[in-house]
Design a protein around this motif. Sequence first.
Motif, PDB file in Angstrom:
ATOM      1  N   LEU A  13     -29.105 -13.723  24.880  1.00  0.00           N
ATOM      2  CA  LEU A  13     -28.696 -14.270  26.172  1.00  0.00           C
ATOM      3  C   LEU A  13     -28.447 -13.149  27.162  1.00  0.00           C
ATOM      4  N   PHE A  17     -26.101 -16.041  31.690  1.00  0.00           N
ATOM      5  CA  PHE A  17     -27.036 -17.131  31.400  1.00  0.00           C
ATOM      6  C   PHE A  17     -26.534 -18.468  31.944  1.00  0.00           C
ATOM      7  N   LEU A  19     -26.859 -22.862  31.203  1.00  0.00           N
ATOM      8  CA  LEU A  19     -27.320 -23.921  30.303  1.00  0.00           C
ATOM      9  C   LEU A  19     -28.205 -24.888  31.082  1.00  0.00           C
ATOM     10  N   VAL A  26     -30.478 -23.551  26.448  1.00  0.00           N
ATOM     11  CA  VAL A  26     -30.263 -22.522  27.464  1.00  0.00           C
ATOM     12  C   VAL A  26     -31.493 -22.474  28.368  1.00  0.00           C
ATOM     13  N   ALA A 126     -29.759 -16.879  15.623  1.00  0.00           N
ATOM     14  CA  ALA A 126     -29.344 -18.115  14.952  1.00  0.00           C
ATOM     15  C   ALA A 126     -28.295 -17.866  13.869  1.00  0.00           C
ATOM     16  N   SER A 227     -31.374 -30.676  10.159  1.00  0.00           N
ATOM     17  CA  SER A 227     -30.337 -31.101  11.098  1.00  0.00           C
ATOM     18  C   SER A 227     -30.957 -31.449  12.446  1.00  0.00           C
ATOM     19  N   ARG A 228     -30.137 -32.091  13.283  1.00  0.00           N
ATOM     20  CA  ARG A 228     -30.543 -32.350  14.660  1.00  0.00           C
ATOM     21  C   ARG A 228     -29.400 -31.913  15.561  1.00  0.00           C
ATOM     22  N   ARG A 229     -29.730 -31.246  16.650  1.00  0.00           N
ATOM     23  CA  ARG A 229     -28.684 -30.749  17.527  1.00  0.00           C
ATOM     24  C   ARG A 229     -28.222 -31.842  18.486  1.00  0.00           C
ATOM     25  N   ARG A 230     -26.910 -32.079  18.518  1.00  0.00           N
ATOM     26  CA  ARG A 230     -26.360 -33.044  19.463  1.00  0.00           C
ATOM     27  C   ARG A 230     -26.149 -32.412  20.817  1.00  0.00           C
ATOM     28  N   ASP A 231     -25.485 -31.266  20.803  1.00  0.00           N
ATOM     29  CA  ASP A 231     -25.284 -30.566  22.074  1.00  0.00           C
ATOM     30  C   ASP A 231     -24.944 -29.105  21.849  1.00  0.00           C
ATOM     31  N   LEU A 232     -24.888 -28.396  22.947  1.00  0.00           N
ATOM     32  CA  LEU A 232     -24.681 -26.957  22.937  1.00  0.00           C
ATOM     33  C   LEU A 232     -23.668 -26.671  24.028  1.00  0.00           C
ATOM     34  N   ARG A 233     -22.588 -25.963  23.650  1.00  0.00           N
ATOM     35  CA  ARG A 233     -21.513 -25.727  24.623  1.00  0.00           C
ATOM     36  C   ARG A 233     -20.967 -24.311  24.489  1.00  0.00           C
ATOM     37  N   PRO A 234     -20.336 -23.829  25.537  1.00  0.00           N
ATOM     38  CA  PRO A 234     -19.600 -22.578  25.367  1.00  0.00           C
ATOM     39  C   PRO A 234     -18.472 -22.823  24.376  1.00  0.00           C
ATOM     40  N   PRO A 235     -18.103 -21.801  23.594  1.00  0.00           N
ATOM     41  CA  PRO A 235     -17.055 -22.016  22.595  1.00  0.00           C
ATOM     42  C   PRO A 235     -15.704 -22.263  23.247  1.00  0.00           C
TER      43      PRO A 235
ATOM     44  N   LEU B 139     -22.479 -19.384  22.068  1.00  0.00           N
ATOM     45  CA  LEU B 139     -22.410 -20.824  22.306  1.00  0.00           C
ATOM     46  C   LEU B 139     -22.122 -21.516  20.979  1.00  0.00           C
ATOM     47  N   VAL B 140     -21.705 -22.786  21.071  1.00  0.00           N
ATOM     48  CA  VAL B 140     -21.472 -23.560  19.856  1.00  0.00           C
ATOM     49  C   VAL B 140     -22.324 -24.824  19.903  1.00  0.00           C
ATOM     50  N   GLN B 142     -23.296 -28.555  18.135  1.00  0.00           N
ATOM     51  CA  GLN B 142     -22.868 -29.616  17.216  1.00  0.00           C
ATOM     52  C   GLN B 142     -24.129 -30.177  16.566  1.00  0.00           C
ATOM     53  N   LEU B 143     -24.115 -30.248  15.240  1.00  0.00           N
ATOM     54  CA  LEU B 143     -25.292 -30.726  14.519  1.00  0.00           C
ATOM     55  C   LEU B 143     -24.992 -32.029  13.801  1.00  0.00           C
ATOM     56  N   GLU B 144     -25.988 -32.912  13.774  1.00  0.00           N
ATOM     57  CA  GLU B 144     -25.871 -34.132  12.979  1.00  0.00           C
ATOM     58  C   GLU B 144     -27.055 -34.177  12.016  1.00  0.00           C
ATOM     59  N   PHE B 145     -26.973 -35.094  11.054  1.00  0.00           N
ATOM     60  CA  PHE B 145     -27.924 -35.069   9.944  1.00  0.00           C
ATOM     61  C   PHE B 145     -28.491 -36.467   9.703  1.00  0.00           C
TER      62      PHE B 145
END
Lengths: 265, 319
Positions: A13, A17, A19, A26, A126, A227-235, B139-140, B142-145
């Motif tokens: 990054l 950066f 989002l 990103v 990653a 897996s599938r990503r739901r969302d991405l956020r700053p910590p 960044l963080v 969230q993962l689902e399965f």
Amino acid sequence: MKIVVPVKQVAALDDEFELLEDGSGVDPDFLEFELNEWDAFSLEAALTLREGAGGDDSEVVVVTVGDEEAEEALLGCLARGADRALRIWDEALSDADPLAIARVLAAAVTPESPDLVLCGVQSSDAVNGATGVALAGYLEMPHVAVVKQLDYDPAQSTATVKRELEGGLVEVVRLRTPALLTIQTGINEPRYANLRAIKQAREKPLEVTAPAQLGVDADALAAAAGSRRRDLRPPDRGEGAEMIDGSPNEVASRIVEIVRDRMSG
Amino acid sequence: MSDVLVVAEARRGELREVSLELIGAALAVKGQAGGRVLVAVLDPEPDRFAPALSADGVDELLLVTAPTEHFEAHVWQRALEELIEAERPGLVLLGHTIDSLGFGPAVAARRGLGFASDVISLSWDGGPVAGRGAYGDKLVAQLEFPGKECTLLMARPGTFEPVPAGSEAAAARSVELDLDGVAASEHLGFEEVQEADVDITKAPFLVSIGRGVEDQDEIPRFEALADKLGATLSVSRPLVDAGWMPSARQVGQSGKTVKPRVYLALGISGAVQHLAGMRTADTIIAVNTDPEAPIFGVAHFGAVADLFEVADELEQVLE
Ligand SMILES: Cc1cc2nc3c(=O)[nH]c(=O)nc-3n(C[C@H](O)[C@H](O)[C@H](O)COP(=O)(O)OP(=O)(O)OC[C@H]3O[C@@H](n4cnc5c(N)ncnc54)[C@H](O)[C@@H]3O)c2cc1C
Ligand SMILES: Nc1ncnc2c1ncn2[C@@H]1O[C@H](COP(=O)(O)O)[C@@H](O)[C@H]1O
């Protein structure tokens, strides 16, 4: 001797950066790309082994799952001395998880029948630390993770390796080959490519293919994904650090003040 | 209704702390998962760990006798595959540790499980939801399965609250698995950590430098600066990998765990394996040019500044 080295073009990054508006990722304008740090060490390990073996029938093949941006990483590896490169891509692989990547890599590695597969311990973006061992699972190959020294004996089909554990402890193990190892930084000193080699890299074979051509169709890919990503956020950094603003002089003075306060009493 | 299977970890006869953290994580979602919490331990003498693993809320311990004296990736892999087959858990929890990373991902791949490593949070929403870092923890995600009957998660050590010792022994079952001939590697020995002339774990004040110093020629300058401050110099891993500093000075997962009164980090990004070695320092001060550097997430004081300029000024201030 044939060694396959899976390598990744990682994204770092920019300092400032942004989002994407939907929070799904990103904005690519703010990413910088480079070869994963660990993969420079696994490539070097492969090149050293090939040079030690000598002969015309030894080969180092670099493989990446990545879009066109990733070709730069492959060219860098060819310039350093890899013999051949393979890039696998399909848009469905954007944001692919380590199991899906490993599934695709397995389809590419199997027909090569390598003696060794050398992955990096992890990718710096990653930080899965998982793709190599997942690939070994698909290939049903003996494997050792986090290798900091490697001694390969092709005549005996064994490798004696040092496995780096927590706290600096090291375990020495011998395993059967063909095998997959994940290589740790510091195992060697990666070489640089000279200008001539960088030019010549373009003349080396670089094949581009797709998962479907390797027999991994969209359904197989979806089934492999872990897996599938739901969302991405700053910590959420809680209260976070108290920031010291001002000139370097003010920063230094404040640091000295904090140190004196904490170290006294 | 999902059972949660925790895979405990031991090394050289000692249970590793992460095991109790994994049980803590499992118990935290047990209510929502609606099933039992099973804790498996693989060891030449698994019974010895039963008391320590008997936390309140653990439904059953699965004691598996390992055919090898030490961890062996292929044996552990086969054992976990068979346990999953027999017990059918909805969630499997492993530590994101060197041993478990040596077989966990292979189990997930071979059995088509849901999967995530370096997991830093776990919740439940019809199934597990896992948080993990992205872009080097800046960044963080969230993962689902979705669609997975079983999900294997590898939890970052030091992140989940460990469970206290239980009030009574948990039910335990010896599980017989056929693991002979599965090993593909042979243990030849351990190499212990070398004694060194400096013990950074004892230093009350560490000045720690990272890749931000960029050049080996800069090292003496920071040695002198540390001296002037009355501190000991420590480093992040890349400086040891490059051969600039001895490994005795390395802070982090594969180096030393330190807990000084003050830890001044100059040009260190704060990668998870570095934080593992210093996050419990009393006071952490970080100087980094990148405002998003993860080190600021654990620091008490931070400055977005050039470390060389700050070093210049520190030298001046101390004159
Ligand atoms: C199994 C395993 C074990 C590991 N064990 C350890 C371990 O024990 N210890 C450890 O440290 N790492 C360990 N690592 C490596 C770890 O993942 C990181 O790669 C490493 O910690 C990065 O070191 P760094 O922060 O110095 O470098 P980088 O991540 O490259 O960070 C350098 C930082 O310096 C900043 N910077 C650059 N120039 C300046 C300037 N002029 N002024 C101020 N700031 C500047 C940059 O913004 C950046 O944040 C391990 C990795 C693995 C896979
Ligand atoms: N997209 C990719 N293409 C090729 N190899 C990869 C890819 N992603 C990961 N790898 C390999 O897996 C290692 C570990 O990456 P990771 O599991 O993402 O931390 C890397 O060092 C590479 O050797």
